[in-house]
Write an enzyme that holds these catalytic residues in place. Structure first.
Site, short mmCIF file in Angstrom:
data_model
loop_
_atom_site.label_atom_id
_atom_site.label_comp_id
_atom_site.label_asym_id
_atom_site.label_seq_id
_atom_site.Cartn_x
_atom_site.Cartn_y
_atom_site.Cartn_z
N GLU A 185 8.51 5.59 14.06
CA GLU A 185 8.58 5.17 12.58
C GLU A 185 9.54 5.87 11.87
O GLU A 185 9.56 6.00 10.92
CB GLU A 185 7.13 5.28 12.12
CG GLU A 185 6.01 4.45 12.70
CD GLU A 185 5.00 4.51 11.70
OE1 GLU A 185 4.49 3.57 10.94
OE2 GLU A 185 4.26 5.76 11.70
N HIS A 226 -3.42 2.36 7.13
CA HIS A 226 -2.09 3.15 7.79
C HIS A 226 -2.24 4.59 7.07
O HIS A 226 -2.47 5.69 7.68
CB HIS A 226 -1.02 2.43 7.82
CG HIS A 226 0.24 3.13 8.61
ND1 HIS A 226 1.19 2.53 8.92
CD2 HIS A 226 0.26 4.37 9.09
CE1 HIS A 226 2.01 3.34 9.69
NE2 HIS A 226 1.37 4.40 9.81
N HIS A 278 -1.09 10.39 7.13
CA HIS A 278 -2.28 9.57 7.10
C HIS A 278 -3.36 10.28 6.55
O HIS A 278 -4.53 10.14 7.11
CB HIS A 278 -2.51 9.21 8.77
CG HIS A 278 -1.17 8.76 9.49
ND1 HIS A 278 -1.16 8.97 10.94
CD2 HIS A 278 -0.37 7.92 9.41
CE1 HIS A 278 -0.11 8.48 11.21
NE2 HIS A 278 0.45 7.71 10.29
N HIS A 293 5.51 11.08 5.60
CA HIS A 293 4.70 10.04 6.01
C HIS A 293 3.43 10.57 6.57
O HIS A 293 3.61 11.25 7.46
CB HIS A 293 5.69 9.06 7.03
CG HIS A 293 4.25 8.10 7.55
ND1 HIS A 293 3.83 7.16 6.74
CD2 HIS A 293 4.12 7.78 8.80
CE1 HIS A 293 2.90 6.38 7.42
NE2 HIS A 293 2.94 6.75 8.81
#
Length: 239
Positions: free
Chosen positions: A79, A169, A100, A98
């Site tokens: 990613e 996500h 989760h 990024h």
């Protein structure tokens, strides 16, 4: 090939990965990157490694296409296009996280807005963006930003905001520095926990208004070094 990155920035990105793990924002997955200060068309991101294990030698250099700009035999994150496309579309952004983080996820799959519930999360006051991968990839997807096209769609959804929810996500956070990115990622998770708790009280929630949020953000982010120094010593086991 990109110029050699600043060694202090390389160390900072590696440390930020480990700090975000210690803070419970990242676990075996997730990542933080930084735009190179001596080459703004390149950024630093770890190789495919769990955040807690990232060391300076794991930090790789990428271009704005999300491709390696150095020779290495180390694997890249799938990613990485999250980072490349945000940097490409947002010249003001110097660091991207990024994650989760678990408390944020419920806000990604419902219509409930994630709003600043206390002064530490004033950066949410400009509103939170939403990304729906089905709009780009259709129903046959794995929710991962695995190519440039999906990265661009995510960056477009983020727009000029600091934070974008990704359905089922997690979230992606944009910031003007690595230190601020870590701060925002941590306090977004904290804010989500508090908001979920307040929502169980069967009473209206008195969120920060836009001016309060903006003022709180300016005050807090003017004191980032205080938190960053603490987190660094904590990660190093000094406290």
């Amino acid at each position: 090939m990109a110029p050699k990155p600043n060694s202090e920035l390389v160390e900072k990105v590696a440390k930020a990965n480990r700090i975000l793990y210690k803070l419970g924002v990242l676990d075996g997955f997730g990542h933080i990157s930084a735009r190179m200060d001596n080459s703004p068309d390149h950024f630093l991101l770890s190789c495919n490694r769990a955040p807690a294990l990232v060391a300076p030698e794991d930090i790789l250099v990428y271009d704005m296409q999300g491709e390696l700009a150095m020779q290495t035999d180390k694997r890249s994150y799938l990613e990485r296009y999250i980072h490349s496309e945000i940097y490409r579309l947002r010249p003001d952004v110097m660091s991207v996280v990024h994650s989760h983080s678990a408390s944020v996820i419920p806000f990604s799959v419902t219509d409930v807005e994630l709003k600043p519930i206390y002064h530490m999360s004033g950066f949410l006051g400009g509103g939170v963006a939403r990304f729906e991968i089905r709009d780009t990839a259709g129903d046959d997807n794995d929710l991962l930003i695995r190519d440039k096209n999906l990265g661009e769609a995510l960056a477009t959804s983020l727009g000029r905001k600091n934070f974008v929810l990704m359905r089922g996500h997690g979230a992606t956070i944009a910031a003007p520095s690595v230190e601020v990115a870590v701060f925002r990622a941590y306090y977004a998770e904290s804010n989500a926990k508090l908001q979920l708790s307040a929502m169980t009280m069967n009473s209206p929630i008195n969120f920060l208004n836009e001016k309060e949020a903006l003022n709180a953000m300016a005050t807090n982010e003017g004191q980032i070094k205080r938190a960053w120094d603490f987190w660094c010593q904590q990660e190093e086991g000094l406290i």
